[in-house]
Design an enzyme around this catalytic site. Structure first.
Site, PDB file in Angstrom:
ATOM      1  N   ASP A   1     -12.528  10.490  -7.992  1.00  0.00           N
ATOM      2  CA  ASP A   1     -11.320  11.272  -8.260  1.00  0.00           C
ATOM      3  C   ASP A   1     -10.341  10.453  -9.087  1.00  0.00           C
ATOM      4  O   ASP A   1      -9.273  10.940  -9.433  1.00  0.00           O
ATOM      5  CB  ASP A   1     -10.646  11.681  -6.944  1.00  0.00           C
ATOM      6  CG  ASP A   1     -11.349  12.835  -6.262  1.00  0.00           C
ATOM      7  OD1 ASP A   1     -11.672  13.822  -6.948  1.00  0.00           O
ATOM      8  OD2 ASP A   1     -11.598  12.748  -5.044  1.00  0.00           O
TER       9      ASP A   1
ATOM     10  N   LYS B   1      -8.403   0.343  -4.183  1.00  0.00           N
ATOM     11  CA  LYS B   1      -9.794   0.532  -4.603  1.00  0.00           C
ATOM     12  C   LYS B   1     -10.291  -0.634  -5.460  1.00  0.00           C
ATOM     13  O   LYS B   1     -11.501  -0.872  -5.556  1.00  0.00           O
ATOM     14  CB  LYS B   1      -9.935   1.828  -5.398  1.00  0.00           C
ATOM     15  CG  LYS B   1      -9.695   3.098  -4.593  1.00  0.00           C
ATOM     16  CD  LYS B   1     -10.919   3.486  -3.811  1.00  0.00           C
ATOM     17  CE  LYS B   1     -10.758   4.878  -3.201  1.00  0.00           C
ATOM     18  NZ  LYS B   1     -11.967   5.321  -2.497  1.00  0.00           N
TER      19      LYS B   1
END
Length: 417
Positions: free
Chosen positions: A138, A89
């Site tokens: 998340d 990410k």
């Protein structure tokens, strides 16, 4: 001490769906390049690779495990070390923050052309400091956005639903972001972040796309292709993967992986299989229906980074054409496979693999343990399979609980490509 051998856990594939709309054995279609242009991806890779501390992550051959399950070769792309953030990410959110700042400041300074290099070197600190980026997460995407905001000098708000762990919250706050807790699940946090951004004039930097919000997710996905291009460049010269097992989530990662491999390999595009947790199988349900479906997540998966009930429209447009199968798995094999990776069994390197990193590997093992599915997927002793270890120990306490060891005790014993 390393464990030299241990029985592989049984992995049950809960659901399997062939995608009858997939364009197997065909060149990459124009509508895929319209979604994620190769030039956009190349531009992202060029810029991210200029960041300080950039290094390609390792690609490990797992020959012992490949032999155990009965395939020709298995390669594992290890994202646990990416920019010190512990997941792929880092390539998407932070790059999208850089892009968003460049575009906003360029619009404000009518007589000046603001470049990504200007943002990288913080040449407009006061203007950047007045901007706020916001996202729902998340954990890993939010960490990337917060890191990017700190790196490029803007403010940051991160929305986390009530089930996200304290460790993941603290990891985001360590980069100076302000965290807002939201009742419900990930999709509830996405909606709240979007509404608050509109009310306050903040810039959303999301990794999922939805009607009216497409451009920044394209930048996020373009950033991810640095990982895939590294992988293709690291593979041995005589290896073209026959199969890729990739995590689902909202579909942004899977779509980026699909597109970049299609750009490179064309008609030899590997057989792409998407793997999701049973409680959050929005891509599987979309494949069944032939159009995007919303899944209401009632029970959170242990694979927290994949707990998305709403499909990224951009990701789906690519996967509808390029993903040939969709599988779902339970949480049962996650901890045993994390332990398998940490132990470095069968002569393979010991690797720190987080909960979500395991999904693709679990899908492969489950398919090989199911003769009918194995045949449907065309898996055999000649198959050359690629999986992406998308995160390391992003929640250190949970990693310790699931593996029985600290990540720092797991030392990779073999150099990657």
């Amino acid at each position: 001490p390393r464990v030299l051998s241990m029985p592989l856990p049984a992995v049950s594939i809960s659901q399997a769906q062939q995608n009858h709309a997939a364009l197997a054995g065909q060149p990459c279609p124009d509508h895929v390049t319209d979604v994620l242009a190769p030039e956009r991806c190349a531009f992202a890779r060029k810029n991210i690779s200029r960041w300080s501390s950039y290094q390609p992550t390792a690609l490990y051959p797992l020959g012992g495990l490949a032999g155990e399950i009965g395939i020709g070769s298995l390669f594992y792309k290890d994202e646990s070390t990416r920019f010190g953030l512990g997941s792929f990410k880092a390539l998407g959110g932070a790059y999208a923050v850089q892009q968003a700042l460049q575009q906003a400041l360029d619009a404000q300074l009518a007589d000046t052309t603001v470049t990504l290099d200007d943002i990288h070197h913080k040449r407009y600190p006061e203007l950047a400091g007045d901007m706020t980026v916001v996202t729902a997460t998340d954990g890993n995407h939010g960490r990337s956005v917060a890191w990017g905001a700190q790196r490029f000098g803007c403010q940051c708000m991160i929305y986390m639903h009530e089930h996200v762990s304290l460790a993941r919250r603290e990891a985001v706050e360590a980069y100076g972001a302000q965290v807002v807790r939201v009742a419900g699940n990930y999709d509830d946090s996405v909606r709240q972040a979007d509404q608050d951004a509109k009310d306050n004039g903040w810039q959303i930097v999301s990794d999922t796309s939805y009607p009216g919000y497409m451009e920044i997710p394209r930048d996020v996905m373009a950033g991810y292709t640095l990982m895939t291009t590294e992988t293709m460049d690291q593979l041995p010269g005589d290896i073209v993967p026959t199969h890729i097992f990739i995590q689902g989530g909202c579909g942004g990662l899977a779509g980026a992986v699909c597109a970049d491999f299609w750009f490179r390999y064309g008609v030899d595009m590997p057989h792409l299989i998407v793997v999701e947790p049973v409680p959050a199988a929005c891509l599987y349900e979309s494949a069944r229906a032939g159009e995007p479906q919303l899944v209401n997540i009632v029970n959170e998966s242990l694979m927290a980074g994949l707990s998305c009930g709403e499909v990224s429209l951009l990701g789906w447009q690519i996967l509808k054409a390029g993903a040939r199968h969709f599988l779902t798995i339970s949480d049962a094999p996650v901890a045993p496979l994390m332990q398998e990776m940490a132990n470095g069994a069968r002569g393979d390197p010991a690797i720190v693999a987080g909960e979500s990193a395991i999904a693709g590997l679990a899908g492969l093992i489950g398919a090989m343990q199911d003769p009918a599915l194995c045949k449907d997927l065309g898996l055999n002793e000649r198959s050359q399979v690629l999986v992406f270890g998308t995160e390391g120990a992003t929640d250190p306490a949970l990693y310790r609980e699931l593996t029985g060891t600290d990540a720092k005790n797991v030392t990779t014993s073999s150099n990657g490509s």
